[in-house]
Design a protein around this motif. Structure first.
Motif, PDB file in Angstrom:
ATOM      1  N   GLN A  71       0.855  -1.196  -0.015  1.00 40.80           N
ATOM      2  CA  GLN A  71       0.098   0.114  -0.049  1.00 40.80           C
ATOM      3  C   GLN A  71       0.833   1.134  -0.076  1.00 40.80           C
ATOM      4  O   GLN A  71       0.418   2.412  -0.617  1.00 40.80           O
ATOM      5  N   ASN A  72       1.812   1.065   0.652  1.00 40.78           N
ATOM      6  CA  ASN A  72       2.785   2.385   0.807  1.00 40.78           C
ATOM      7  C   ASN A  72       3.801   2.624  -0.534  1.00 40.78           C
ATOM      8  O   ASN A  72       4.115   3.473  -0.887  1.00 40.78           O
ATOM      9  N   VAL A  73       4.023   1.422  -0.894  1.00 41.41           N
ATOM     10  CA  VAL A  73       4.591   1.206  -2.506  1.00 41.41           C
ATOM     11  C   VAL A  73       3.859   2.115  -3.358  1.00 41.41           C
ATOM     12  O   VAL A  73       4.250   2.943  -4.393  1.00 41.41           O
ATOM     13  N   LYS A  74       2.637   1.724  -3.401  1.00 50.29           N
ATOM     14  CA  LYS A  74       1.634   2.292  -4.231  1.00 50.29           C
ATOM     15  C   LYS A  74       1.584   3.926  -3.863  1.00 50.29           C
ATOM     16  O   LYS A  74       1.361   4.824  -4.818  1.00 50.29           O
ATOM     17  N   TYR A  75       1.483   4.276  -2.808  1.00 52.31           N
ATOM     18  CA  TYR A  75       1.432   5.621  -2.340  1.00 52.31           C
ATOM     19  C   TYR A  75       2.709   6.615  -2.980  1.00 52.31           C
ATOM     20  O   TYR A  75       2.318   7.667  -3.385  1.00 52.31           O
ATOM     21  N   LEU A  76       3.696   5.863  -2.807  1.00 50.85           N
ATOM     22  CA  LEU A  76       4.952   6.768  -3.194  1.00 50.85           C
ATOM     23  C   LEU A  76       5.409   6.659  -4.582  1.00 50.85           C
ATOM     24  O   LEU A  76       5.670   7.686  -5.253  1.00 50.85           O
ATOM     25  N   PHE A  77       5.249   5.280  -5.183  1.00 48.23           N
ATOM     26  CA  PHE A  77       5.540   5.153  -6.647  1.00 48.23           C
ATOM     27  C   PHE A  77       4.572   4.849  -7.612  1.00 48.23           C
ATOM     28  O   PHE A  77       4.848   4.729  -8.782  1.00 48.23           O
ATOM     29  N   GLY A  78       3.286   4.653  -7.131  1.00 48.54           N
ATOM     30  CA  GLY A  78       2.458   3.858  -7.993  1.00 48.54           C
ATOM     31  C   GLY A  78       2.276   2.493  -8.041  1.00 48.54           C
ATOM     32  O   GLY A  78       3.172   1.858  -7.729  1.00 48.54           O
ATOM     33  N   VAL A  79       1.148   2.144  -8.939  1.00 48.79           N
ATOM     34  CA  VAL A  79       1.124   0.707  -9.137  1.00 48.79           C
ATOM     35  C   VAL A  79       2.106   0.062  -9.616  1.00 48.79           C
ATOM     36  O   VAL A  79       2.371  -1.285  -9.497  1.00 48.79           O
ATOM     37  N   LYS A  80       2.661   0.582 -10.764  1.00 50.39           N
ATOM     38  CA  LYS A  80       3.713   0.002 -11.515  1.00 50.39           C
ATOM     39  C   LYS A  80       4.903  -0.539 -10.718  1.00 50.39           C
ATOM     40  O   LYS A  80       5.831  -1.517 -11.225  1.00 50.39           O
ATOM     41  N   ALA A  81       5.073  -0.118  -9.500  1.00 45.88           N
ATOM     42  CA  ALA A  81       6.353  -0.390  -8.615  1.00 45.88           C
ATOM     43  C   ALA A  81       6.206  -1.633  -8.000  1.00 45.88           C
ATOM     44  O   ALA A  81       7.027  -2.088  -7.189  1.00 45.88           O
ATOM     45  N   VAL A  82       4.941  -2.016  -7.864  1.00 45.81           N
ATOM     46  CA  VAL A  82       4.591  -3.196  -6.829  1.00 45.81           C
ATOM     47  C   VAL A  82       5.188  -4.533  -7.431  1.00 45.81           C
ATOM     48  O   VAL A  82       5.783  -5.136  -6.364  1.00 45.81           O
TER      49      VAL A  82
END
Length: 343
Positions: free
Chosen positions: A272-283
């Motif tokens: 959830q925090n990866v999405k917050y910082l970098f967006g869905v593509k970084a998951v």
């Protein structure tokens, strides 16, 4: 319980949707929207990604590997590879697979563990009252319990007690709000009550039974615990006093369910925090690193892994507690039965 009530209320209040239309929320959102501090929110997000998604999951795989090595004499590297492969299957399966796994496993693992713990307590029923006395004497009159200079002992007890307590129920850490944000409730305070019940079950029920099992069974060895506070095979020793060699296997299997479900949950919180910082593509990149950490954690020395975990847990706690304090007025309004706080 009060702290996690606040976390759940704020998570519900400030939740939103990601680029794919999925509900998301957590401290990063109520810090950035409620406090208006994107920098502090970013600091929290980075801290939790490292603390739980990477280091925390290393702790869990390390615990599984240690338990299985004790019970089945299996090499930690093999356990690490197996656990990381299972984790990758769930991680790359998306939210649906994560939810499907945890909702089935968590109730089963909790019931099995509590059943075993109650059996051990029944077998050692005559020792329960002395065990409770030992707990209270140690807490309120440590000099009588230790019979010597206790300054350093109390310091270590506080240090590990607070750290492990926080590690267990996660109230104030800012991790569980990510899950509470996704719940469908009429008012934020409804989810706050659910969160409080979860902490009660975890801390007052599960942990109390665990402590009493270790004390009443005679497995507690103060000297060994002082030398290695992270020793997790004490539970196996305790269960083995009643179940024999099966006790080792029993705890190892229970620990597998406990720890692996935690790996899945903590991965999700970090996501959830990866999405917050970098967006869905970084998951996907995050998932790959998390899988490597799960495998690596199994072969590292336990004290190193635990110390790293304590450090990064502390880093994520502070910005979250600052937000809870600053937004406590909104939480108090919800606790008094106010309407949902979404703007």
């Amino acid at each position: 319980m009060a702290t996690i009530f606040a976390e759940a209320v704020l998570a519900q209040t400030y939740k939103t949707t990601d680029d794919q239309g999925h509900v998301t929320g957590g401290p990063a959102y109520y810090i950035s929207k409620g406090l208006g501090s994107k920098k502090l929110a970013a600091f929290f997000s980075i801290s939790i990604i490292i603390a739980l998604g990477f280091i925390g999951n290393m702790v869990q795989s390390n615990s599984i590997a240690d338990a299985f090595q004790t019970a089945f004499s299996l090499p930690p590297l093999l356990i690490g590879v197996i656990i990381s492969a299972l984790a990758a299957f769930v991680f790359f399966g998306g939210m649906g697979r994560i939810a499907a796994f945890t909702e089935k496993v968590v109730p089963i693992m909790a019931a099995l563990y509590l059943l075993g713990g109650l059996i051990v307590l029944l077998a050692n029923a005559s020792h329960i009252i002395p065990a409770l006395k030992m707990v209270f004497v140690g807490a309120f009159d440590p000099a009588a319990a230790t019979g010597g200079i206790i300054g350093a002992g109390v310091k270590e007890a506080m240090r590990y007690g607070v750290a492990r307590g926080l590690f267990s129920n996660e109230a104030g850490m800012g991790s569980t709000p990510h899950a509470h944000a996704m719940a469908k409730v009429e008012k934020p305070q409804d989810q706050g009550v659910v969160a409080m019940v979860c902490v009660f079950i975890d801390t007052f029920v599960v942990l109390t039974i665990t402590a009493l099992v270790m004390i009443t069974s005679g497995a507690l060895n103060v000297g060994d615990m002082a030398a290695n506070p992270a020793a997790e095979n004490m539970a196996q020793v305790a269960f083995s006093t009643v179940f024999g060699s099966f006790g080792n296997f029993y705890v190892a299997i229970c620990l597998l369910f406990f720890a692996f479900s935690t790996i899945i949950g903590w991965y999700f919180f970090g996501e959830q925090n990866v999405k917050y910082l970098f967006g869905v593509k970084a998951v996907k990149v995050y998932a790959c690193i998390a899988v490597v950490c799960v495998a690596l954690g199994a072969v590292l020395e336990a004290p190193l892994v635990w110390n790293l975990s304590d450090l990064f847990n502390a880093l994520m706690v502070f910005p979250n507690l600052l937000a809870l304090l600053a937004l406590s007025g909104l939480v108090a309004k919800a606790a008094r039965g106010g309407d949902a706080l979404r703007k």
